[in-house]
Design an enzyme around this catalytic site. Structure first.
Site, PDB file in Angstrom:
ATOM      1  N   THR A 170       0.925  -1.163  -0.024  1.00  0.00           N
ATOM      2  CA  THR A 170       0.119  -0.039  -0.002  1.00  0.00           C
ATOM      3  C   THR A 170       1.041   1.321   0.002  1.00  0.00           C
ATOM      4  OG1 THR A 170      -1.796  -1.033   1.024  1.00  0.00           O
ATOM      5  CG2 THR A 170      -1.689   1.234   1.386  1.00  0.00           C
ATOM      6  N   ARG A 198     -14.374  -6.752  -0.166  1.00  0.00           N
ATOM      7  CA  ARG A 198     -13.540  -6.245   1.224  1.00  0.00           C
ATOM      8  C   ARG A 198     -13.070  -5.335   1.187  1.00  0.00           C
ATOM      9  NH1 ARG A 198      -8.058  -5.017   2.737  1.00  0.00           N
ATOM     10  NH2 ARG A 198      -7.709  -5.726   4.705  1.00  0.00           N
ATOM     11  N   VAL A 199     -13.261  -4.261   2.290  1.00  0.00           N
ATOM     12  CA  VAL A 199     -12.484  -3.065   2.403  1.00  0.00           C
ATOM     13  C   VAL A 199     -11.690  -2.923   3.577  1.00  0.00           C
ATOM     14  CG1 VAL A 199     -12.940  -0.592   2.510  1.00  0.00           C
ATOM     15  CG2 VAL A 199     -14.553  -1.878   1.296  1.00  0.00           C
ATOM     16  N   GLY A 200     -10.624  -2.587   3.602  1.00  0.00           N
ATOM     17  CA  GLY A 200      -9.572  -2.533   4.662  1.00  0.00           C
ATOM     18  C   GLY A 200      -9.494  -1.169   5.054  1.00  0.00           C
ATOM     19  N   ASP A 201      -8.530  -0.953   5.946  1.00  0.00           N
ATOM     20  CA  ASP A 201      -8.260   0.675   6.629  1.00  0.00           C
ATOM     21  C   ASP A 201      -7.957   1.720   5.752  1.00  0.00           C
ATOM     22  OD1 ASP A 201      -5.710  -0.937   6.187  1.00  0.00           O
ATOM     23  OD2 ASP A 201      -4.984   0.992   6.913  1.00  0.00           O
ATOM     24  N   THR A 221      -0.211   1.527   6.814  1.00  0.00           N
ATOM     25  CA  THR A 221      -0.113   0.481   5.893  1.00  0.00           C
ATOM     26  C   THR A 221      -0.104  -0.572   6.756  1.00  0.00           C
ATOM     27  OG1 THR A 221       1.102  -0.720   4.299  1.00  0.00           O
ATOM     28  CG2 THR A 221       2.531   0.664   5.491  1.00  0.00           C
ATOM     29  N   GLY A 222      -0.634  -2.030   6.396  1.00  0.00           N
ATOM     30  CA  GLY A 222      -0.534  -3.018   7.295  1.00  0.00           C
ATOM     31  C   GLY A 222      -1.789  -3.849   7.092  1.00  0.00           C
ATOM     32  N   GLY A 224      -5.214  -4.301   7.492  1.00  0.00           N
ATOM     33  CA  GLY A 224      -6.412  -3.411   7.801  1.00  0.00           C
ATOM     34  C   GLY A 224      -7.301  -3.908   8.866  1.00  0.00           C
TER      35      GLY A 224
HETATM   36  N1  ASP Z   1      -3.998  -1.640   4.824  1.00  0.00           N
HETATM   37  C1  ASP Z   1      -4.088  -2.350   3.451  1.00  0.00           C
HETATM   38  C2  ASP Z   1      -5.266  -3.176   3.612  1.00  0.00           C
HETATM   39  O1  ASP Z   1      -5.370  -3.853   4.576  1.00  0.00           O
HETATM   40  C3  ASP Z   1      -2.894  -3.359   3.088  1.00  0.00           C
HETATM   41  C4  ASP Z   1      -1.655  -2.647   3.105  1.00  0.00           C
HETATM   42  O2  ASP Z   1      -1.427  -1.793   3.920  1.00  0.00           O
HETATM   43  O3  ASP Z   1      -0.680  -3.086   2.504  1.00  0.00           O
HETATM   44  O4  ASP Z   1      -6.187  -3.173   2.727  1.00  0.00           O
END
Ligand code: ASP
Length: 300
Positions: A170, A198-201, A221-222, A224
């Site tokens: 990300t 699916r939706v992350g952070d 990033t990380g 989510g």
């Molecule tokens: N944070 C992003 C998600 O969970 C993925 C990422 O940071 O690589 O969608």
């Protein structure tokens, strides 16, 4: 006020053979955009521009190079936030677009809403004149190979991407402009083989990004699902006062680990221009402007 710009290109166990591409990618974004900030570009404009550069770079999981979901498709999420007004724009599950952060920026300027998802977001982007691209424009050989490898692997868990066994790239940017305004932007293809829809952070205000002139601005990033548990970026910004950006970043990541049980990384700028960055993944790619110099690092 001296303009500031920091960008990230994901936090995971970036393999040695991909280190150079990550460093070059984050460096290019800062080298291109920081001089424009010095010439008077607004922080909001700068984070959009920096994230556009990273979205177009196939190295990262955003725009071109994004992960493939469980249906073999690409769905993109992004957000942008203006620390001057607290206004924001968010988009999720957008398809066939190279620069989702720019769609988020247009949403921010729309009259009646601030977050659009799926077909409604698509319709909005189309009406705003964004060019849709065929999925082949976004797909990379690398992601096709990963998809083939994990698509039927029941043991694959998305959290493993961040603890080290699979990619997570990300992108995000945080800027402070000459007028003292802060802004942030984040863009992603999400996690490998994610569930459709699916939706992350990343497009969620406070989790994947946050900007407030009065407290600070951040992009994360990380994993989510765990970042949202601790509303990572807002948590970090709230801790800047008193401890400064660097310690606020470290303490927010500590909370992600202890309370969120997750992995990730964060970049921050405080209202006086101090930088902060931290991660609990094996590595994180980021770059920032230090005066005229650009520092680009893979931190371990
Ligand atoms: N944070 C992003 C998600 O969970 C993925 C990422 O940071 O690589 O969608």
């Amino acid at each position: 006020m001296k303009p500031r710009l920091i960008v990230h290109g994901g936090a995971w166990d970036i393999p040695d053979q991909h280190v150079e591409a990550h460093i070059n990618g984050v460096r290019a974004a800062v080298e291109t955009v920081h001089p424009l900030l010095e010439q008077g570009m607004s922080a909001l404009e700068a984070v959009e521009r920096a994230v556009n550069i990273l979205e177009e770079d196939p190295t990262f999981d955003a725009g071109r190079g994004a992960f493939i979901n469980a249906r073999g498709d690409i769905e993109l999420d992004a957000m942008i936030m203006d620390g001057r007004t607290l206004d924001f724009g968010c988009v999720a599950a957008l398809r066939n677009l190279l620069n989702p952060v720019s769609v988020a920026r247009r949403i921010m300027d729309a009259r009646d809403f601030r977050m659009l998802v799926g077909p409604g977001a698509q319709e909005f982007a189309r009406a705003q004149g964004f060019d849709e691209v065929p999925i082949e424009e976004l797909l990379t050989e690398r992601e096709l190979k990963l998809y083939e490898k994990i698509k039927n692997d029941e043991s694959f868990k998305p959290i493993s991407a961040f603890s080290g066994q699979a990619p997570s790239d990300t992108v995000g940017a945080v800027a402070l402009d000459r007028d003292g305004n802060l802004a942030c932007a984040t863009s992603t293809g999400g996690t490998p083989r994610k569930h459709p829809g699916r939706v992350g952070d990343s497009p969620i205000v406070g989790s994947g990004g946050y900007a407030d002139n009065e407290s600070g601005a951040a992009s994360a990033t990380g994993y989510g699902e765990t970042i949202m548990r601790v509303v990572l970026c807002k948590t970090a910004c709230d801790r800047i006062e008193g401890q400064g950006a660097m310690r606020a970043a470290a303490s927010a990541i500590e909370t992600l680990e202890t309370r969120g049980k997750g992995y990730g990384g964060i970049i921050l700028i405080d209202p006086r221009g101090g930088y902060g960055f931290a991660h609990n993944t094996p590595r994180m790619a980021f770059a920032y402007a230090d005066g005229r110099e650009v520092v680009a690092r893979i931190e371990t």
